[in-house]
Write a protein that holds these residues in place. Structure first.
Motif, short mmCIF file in Angstrom:
data_model
loop_
_atom_site.label_atom_id
_atom_site.label_comp_id
_atom_site.label_asym_id
_atom_site.label_seq_id
_atom_site.Cartn_x
_atom_site.Cartn_y
_atom_site.Cartn_z
N ASP A 188 3.45 15.60 17.00
CA ASP A 188 3.03 16.98 17.30
C ASP A 188 2.21 16.97 18.58
O ASP A 188 1.57 15.96 18.91
N ASP A 189 2.22 18.10 19.30
CA ASP A 189 1.44 18.23 20.53
C ASP A 189 1.73 17.11 21.52
O ASP A 189 0.83 16.61 22.23
N GLY A 190 2.99 16.68 21.56
CA GLY A 190 3.40 15.71 22.57
C GLY A 190 3.03 14.27 22.28
O GLY A 190 3.16 13.41 23.16
N ARG A 191 2.57 13.99 21.07
CA ARG A 191 2.20 12.60 20.78
C ARG A 191 2.34 12.32 19.29
O ARG A 191 2.41 13.24 18.47
N LEU A 192 2.36 11.04 18.97
CA LEU A 192 2.40 10.63 17.57
C LEU A 192 1.07 10.97 16.91
O LEU A 192 0.01 10.50 17.33
N LYS A 193 1.13 11.82 15.89
CA LYS A 193 -0.09 12.28 15.23
C LYS A 193 -0.42 11.50 13.96
O LYS A 193 -1.57 11.39 13.57
N SER A 194 0.60 10.96 13.30
CA SER A 194 0.35 10.25 12.06
C SER A 194 1.42 9.20 11.84
O SER A 194 2.58 9.35 12.27
N ALA A 195 1.05 8.14 11.18
CA ALA A 195 1.98 7.09 10.80
C ALA A 195 1.45 6.43 9.53
O ALA A 195 0.26 6.09 9.46
N SER A 196 2.29 6.27 8.55
CA SER A 196 1.85 5.68 7.29
C SER A 196 2.92 4.75 6.76
O SER A 196 4.12 4.95 6.99
N PHE A 197 2.47 3.74 6.06
CA PHE A 197 3.38 2.83 5.36
C PHE A 197 2.69 2.47 4.05
O PHE A 197 1.51 2.12 4.03
N ASP A 198 3.45 2.58 2.96
CA ASP A 198 2.83 2.38 1.65
C ASP A 198 3.77 1.60 0.74
O ASP A 198 5.00 1.77 0.80
N THR A 199 3.20 0.75 -0.06
CA THR A 199 3.94 0.05 -1.10
C THR A 199 3.26 0.30 -2.43
O THR A 199 2.05 0.10 -2.56
N THR A 200 4.02 0.79 -3.40
CA THR A 200 3.48 1.02 -4.73
C THR A 200 4.34 0.30 -5.75
O THR A 200 5.54 0.09 -5.54
N GLN A 201 3.74 -0.08 -6.85
CA GLN A 201 4.48 -0.70 -7.94
C GLN A 201 3.76 -0.39 -9.24
O GLN A 201 2.58 -0.06 -9.24
N GLY A 202 4.48 -0.49 -10.32
CA GLY A 202 3.87 -0.24 -11.61
C GLY A 202 4.89 -0.09 -12.70
O GLY A 202 6.10 -0.30 -12.49
N PHE A 203 4.41 0.26 -13.87
CA PHE A 203 5.30 0.44 -15.02
C PHE A 203 4.80 1.61 -15.86
O PHE A 203 3.62 1.98 -15.81
N GLY A 204 5.71 2.17 -16.60
CA GLY A 204 5.38 3.16 -17.62
C GLY A 204 6.08 2.78 -18.91
O GLY A 204 7.28 2.49 -18.90
N LEU A 205 5.34 2.73 -20.01
CA LEU A 205 5.91 2.39 -21.31
C LEU A 205 5.80 3.61 -22.22
O LEU A 205 4.71 4.17 -22.38
N ARG A 206 6.92 4.01 -22.79
CA ARG A 206 6.97 5.22 -23.60
C ARG A 206 7.51 4.92 -24.99
O ARG A 206 8.49 4.18 -25.14
N SER A 207 6.87 5.50 -26.00
CA SER A 207 7.37 5.46 -27.37
C SER A 207 7.49 6.89 -27.86
O SER A 207 6.57 7.69 -27.70
N VAL A 208 8.65 7.22 -28.45
CA VAL A 208 8.91 8.58 -28.91
C VAL A 208 9.21 8.58 -30.40
O VAL A 208 10.08 7.84 -30.86
N SER A 209 8.48 9.39 -31.14
CA SER A 209 8.75 9.58 -32.56
C SER A 209 8.75 11.07 -32.84
O SER A 209 7.73 11.74 -32.66
N GLY A 210 9.90 11.58 -33.27
CA GLY A 210 10.02 13.02 -33.43
C GLY A 210 9.80 13.70 -32.09
O GLY A 210 10.45 13.39 -31.11
N GLU A 211 8.85 14.63 -32.05
CA GLU A 211 8.49 15.28 -30.79
C GLU A 211 7.30 14.61 -30.13
O GLU A 211 6.94 14.95 -29.00
#
Length: 477
Positions: free
Chosen positions: A51-74
């Motif tokens: 923007d405005d004739g120049r690089l305004k932002s730069a980002s690099f991200d690494t994410t990792q993880g897990f989600g464990l789900r158990s369902v009984s009825g609702e």
């Protein structure tokens, strides 16, 4: 894809976790539950803003993880962490296992496998060096400003993502998928005297950068944003009142997505909070209206080989020739409604439990030439592009702002208008469809859908449509 070999390195070899012990832990945690899974995720993402004739932002991200789900009825027990370790998963297992206490249920069946290959495994973040991406943005800026002395501001962004997931079920079944995503957005502001107006355009999908950063490709994006800005410079205040509306093909399908798409998701219908609840098999739209949700389209932003529960995506007919024929289902709501899951169980990340969400939702072609549709309207509005909007799922009421629209006078496209909003009710709008064009196209690949605080990439599409007597909110005195 469901081959896990390409994701095993990320989740087991790299972390040191033992796959057999993890599978055993999942089986123990979900013993006696109706359903559930371990969702493993590794994601790299980047974004560059100019923007405005120049690089305004730069980002690099690494994410990792897990989600464990158990369902009984609702009831659902969910635990997640950004730590990929056996100890963390064991702690999560102890947490979610509590949800099954005292419940007598049946384990849901494991989803069928698929060999579908809908997109590349290539990581777009490694395609080009950082300096090449900056040079691309500089070239885009120079091109835009060279179009016209009235171009007073230009901004652009490019972003990429490479997500790997693996899903492990109680019976040891494992599914893996690698999902790339790129997006390019541009905005042009033009000034004429004291008046300034903007135009924007974007594109993207599940491919590498190369598809979108060829000069012909990015110049076309800028040309379109520039065209919109010039159109807006000529716009007049929008009229208000009831009138016929012609929706252009492609991105205006976002109205379809919001106005009726959410109302056809399984959870809202199971809980009977949707305006479409209890209407299966009944007429809910004009004859000729056929709406599908299709997660199997190659390279599309909303496509997935498997959903975030491991179910292969599908092409689900929601409305056929005006008759309600299906809902979009995740596993939980499908089981409770006695229906089959459709591959619409989606989550924003490992930190979120899945829920039924759209993929690529669009209306099929009709048999009318778009010119014939426009000529049929004596006085109305031609809406080509939309900005923001709001919808109430329970009632179906919506309000959408048109970012590019024109008056229709005696069957001809007239002056562009500014400040038009389209107000209506989703189920009612479908019954007001009078003509359906033969020019269906999908959006350019920029949609993100929000629901219950989660955002996921989606696609929309439709042919040209004529809808009778919609309410238009305008700015004309």
């Amino acid at each position: 894809m469901t081959d896990t070999s390409s994701t095993d390195e990320l989740f087991f070899e790299r972390t040191g976790m033992d796959r057999t012990r993890i599978e055993s832990e999942v089986a123990t945690a979900l013993e006696g539950a109706d359903d559930g899974e371990l969702f493993l995720e590794y994601c790299q993402s980047e974004g560059l803003g100019f923007d405005d004739g120049r690089l305004k932002s730069a980002s690099f991200d690494t994410t990792q993880g897990f989600g464990l789900r158990s369902v009984s009825g609702e009831a659902t027990g969910y635990a997640h962490a950004s730590e990929l370790s056996e100890a963390a998963i064991k702690r999560a297992a102890e947490t979610v296992s509590a949800v099954r206490a005292g419940h007598d249920g049946t384990i849901d069946i494991t989803p069928q496998r698929t060999n579908a290959t809908l997109y590349t495994d290539t990581n777009p973040l490694g395609e080009f060096e950082f300096a090449q991406k900056v040079k691309l943005l500089e070239d885009m800026n120079a091109y835009a400003r060279g179009l016209d002395s009235r171009v007073v501001q230009f901004s652009a962004s490019i972003s990429g993502e490479w997500q790997a997931v693996q899903i492990i079920r109680a019976d040891g079944d494992r599914r893996g998928d690698i999902r790339p995503m790129v997006r390019v957005n541009v905005s042009v502001v033009c000034a004429d005297g004291d008046r300034m107006e903007a135009g924007s355009h974007g594109t993207g999908g599940r491919t590498g950068y190369a598809t979108y950063i060829e000069p012909d490709a990015w110049q076309a994006q800028i040309d379109e944003a520039y065209r919109q800005a010039l159109v807006n410079l000529e716009s007049v205040p929008a009229p208000a009142g009831e009138m016929d509306v012609v929706l252009g093909p492609g991105w205006p399908g976002i109205l379809l997505h919001e106005a009726i798409g959410h109302g056809l998701e399984g959870d809202f219908n199971r809980k009977k909070t949707s305006a479409f609840a209890g209407l299966m098999g009944e007429r809910v739209a004009a004859p000729g209206v056929t709406v599908v949700d299709d997660g199997t389209l190659n390279d599309r932003r909303g496509s997935l080989a498997i959903d975030d529960e491991g179910t292969p995506t599908s092409s689900t007919v929601l409305i056929e020739d005006g008759i309600l024929t299906g809902y979009m289902q995740d596993r939980l709501n499908a089981r409770l409604m006695g229906m089959a899951p459709t591959g619409n169980g989606r989550r924003e990340s490992f930190a979120h439990a899945p829920m039924p969400r759209m993929t690529n939702t669009y209306m099929h072609d009709g048999d009318k030439d778009p010119e014939e549709i426009l000529k049929s309207v004596k006085k109305g509005l031609y809406a080509v592009n939309f900005g923001g909007g709001q919808v109430d799922i329970t009632s179906g009421k919506f309000v959408f702002s048109a970012s590019e629209a024109y008056l229709i006078e005696d069957g001809k496209i007239g002056a562009p208008v500014k400040g038009a909003t389209i107000i209506g009710n989703g189920p009612d709008v479908l019954t007001r469809v009078k003509m359906i064009g033969n020019d269906m196209k999908l959006d350019p690949g920029v949609g993100t859908c929000g629901k219950d605080g989660q955002g996921v990439p989606v696609g929309v599409g439709q042919p040209t449509l004529m809808i009778e007597n919609l309410t238009i909110g305008g700015t004309a005195a």
